[in-house]
Design a protein around this motif. Structure first.
Motif, PDB file in Angstrom:
ATOM      1  N   GLU A   1      -5.615   0.282  -1.800  1.00 21.87           N
ATOM      2  CA  GLU A   1      -5.401  -1.107  -1.369  1.00 21.87           C
ATOM      3  C   GLU A   1      -3.988  -1.595  -1.636  1.00 21.87           C
TER       4      GLU A   1
ATOM      5  N   THR B   1      -8.585   3.365  -4.073  1.00 17.79           N
ATOM      6  CA  THR B   1      -8.860   2.798  -2.753  1.00 17.79           C
ATOM      7  C   THR B   1      -7.627   2.737  -1.859  1.00 17.79           C
TER       8      THR B   1
ATOM      9  N   ALA C   1       0.848  -1.193   0.000  1.00 19.15           N
ATOM     10  CA  ALA C   1       0.000   0.000   0.000  1.00 19.15           C
ATOM     11  C   ALA C   1       0.883   1.243   0.000  1.00 19.15           C
TER      12      ALA C   1
END
Length: 431
Positions: A100, A98, A12
């Motif tokens: 992620e 996001t 990430a």
């Protein structure tokens, strides 16, 4: 040949990044919904008498933790790559930022670099061994994948799979330069520009040009078995090819004209039939005003050059090179806006998704990496000795690349049906 993954993780961004839906332009949506597989090969450094400090550095050759940490930091400015492909309002594909993370794999191989890279040929096998594989390029897939493979000889291969909707070749190398610079301990370079609405269609759309290369019927050819070969164009041959063109002919136009002629010979195309060349043009500096230099996305427009096979074979090579030059030169602001608007109308008619991926046997597609910083990928242990696509995606496609040094041969990576290879070799090298 076998490769064993010893570590698989999602990396990430190292800091909190924006969370939003990123709108994709029509040029982003007009590319194949697949990950583009590239491979960088780093031979083991030669031993020297540098003493204990150098031995310690050699022992940490391509230390995964260093690459992983640099990747996490690179994903801060390039945060869309840490997101996922998604379906937005009206069914339009977008990037869901996001945070992620990107897929990061560390692997060990039972083969040496020479066994793969001495005579490297892009293939499904090379991709399977050296680049992470995604089952699908459709939402909600991961957008960035990396594999660091330690080879039996002590060398390392770094394979990257970046989803094509996120960037073109220029964008990919922009990201790699940032990642490798951070791994070397340098400060991040100029931040990428993510606003793709600069390429939004006009209202109402206006299409004054024809764009057959984007027609739903163009890429609906049947898939054909093919193999990929690397053809070196040493300086003497390159000089001879360019001498047969007009003064000032670019390397791309001259080499592509030569390649086109050899393809027509190898495939025994009828002289009275049409053959078409699919050419890409980087539009970053062609728009008015130009796109920001760090624009991160797909900023490539395609056009078709149509010539009679008989003319490709019988006219001077300079005639063919000039036709290619004219096609690339006509891509200006008006032409680009016409392409974007054409794609807008096509998507409204629902025909864009029906497009296939395979060219007719009469045609050729040549991508240029000349002038791109493909060898500026130094993680701190030296520049790569070799960079190439890990796999090609259809017969009749080619890449023109330059070696790591300015005196190295130009290389043409060309995918062709096996039954034409022998004839093509002879035509390409003038036998």
């Amino acid at each position: 040949m076998k490769v064993e993954a010893v570590e698989t993780a999602l990396v990430a961004p190292s800091e909190v990044t924006p969370r939003h839906a990123l709108w994709l332009s029509n040029l982003d949506l007009a590319v194949p919904k697949t990950h583009t597989p590239l491979v960088y090969y780093y031979p083991k450094p030669a031993p020297s008498d540098g003493g204990a400090a150098e031995e310690e550095e050699a022992g940490s050759f391509f230390e995964p933790a260093r690459l992983r940490e640099a990747l996490a930091r690179a994903l801060v400015p390039f945060y869309p790559l840490a997101g996922r492909l998604a379906v937005g309002p009206g069914g339009r594909i977008e990037i869901d930022c996001t945070g992620e993370g990107a897929l990061f794999v560390v692997a060990r191989a039972d083969f040496t670099g020479d066994e793969v890279f001495r005579d490297f040929e892009p293939s499904p096998e090379a991709r399977r061994l050296l680049v992470p594989f995604a089952e699908s390029g459709d939402p909600p897939c991961v957008l960035a994948m990396v594999q660091v493979t330690f080879l039996r000889c002590g060398g390392v291969a770094v394979g990257t799979g970046m989803h094509h909707v996120t960037m073109d070749g220029a964008g990919a190398f922009q990201f790699i330069r940032t990642w490798t610079g951070l791994a070397r301990g340098e400060a991040p370079s100029a931040s990428p520009f993510h606003d793709r609405t600069l390429l939004r269609a006009r209202s109402p759309p206006h299409v004054p040009f024809e764009h057959p290369v984007y027609s739903p019927s163009y890429l609906n050819g049947a898939p054909r078995p093919f193999v990929t070969r690397v053809y070196a164009v040493p300086p003497k041959l390159l000089a001879d090819i360019k001498a047969r063109c007009a003064p000032g002919a670019s390397t791309y136009c001259a080499v592509t004209a030569h390649l086109w002629r050899a393809m027509c010979v190898a495939r025994s195309l009828p002289a009275e039939s049409d053959t078409r060349l699919r050419v890409p043009a980087n539009i970053r500096q062609r728009l008015r005003p130009p796109l920001p230099a760090t624009y991160f996305g797909n900023a490539i427009v395609r056009d078709l050059v149509t010539v009679k096979v008989g003319d490709v074979l019988s006219q001077p090579l300079g005639f063919v090179a000039e036709r290619i030059k004219r096609a690339v030169s006509r891509v200006d602001d008006a032409f680009v806006r016409s392409v974007v608007d054409y794609l807008e109308l096509e998507s409204e008619e629902g025909s864009q998704a029906a497009r296939g991926q395979f060219m007719p046997e009469s045609d050729l597609w040549v991508v240029s990496w000349l002038g791109m910083p493909i060898y500026d990928a130094d993680f701190g242990w030296g520049r790569p000795g070799f960079v190439a696509p890990a796999q090609m995606f259809g017969s009749g496609t080619a890449y023109v690349t330059q070696g790591p040094e300015k005196d190295d041969p130009v290389n043409v990576l060309f995918a062709l049906e096996p039954e034409y290879l022998q004839c093509f070799d002879k035509a390409f090298y003038g036998e």
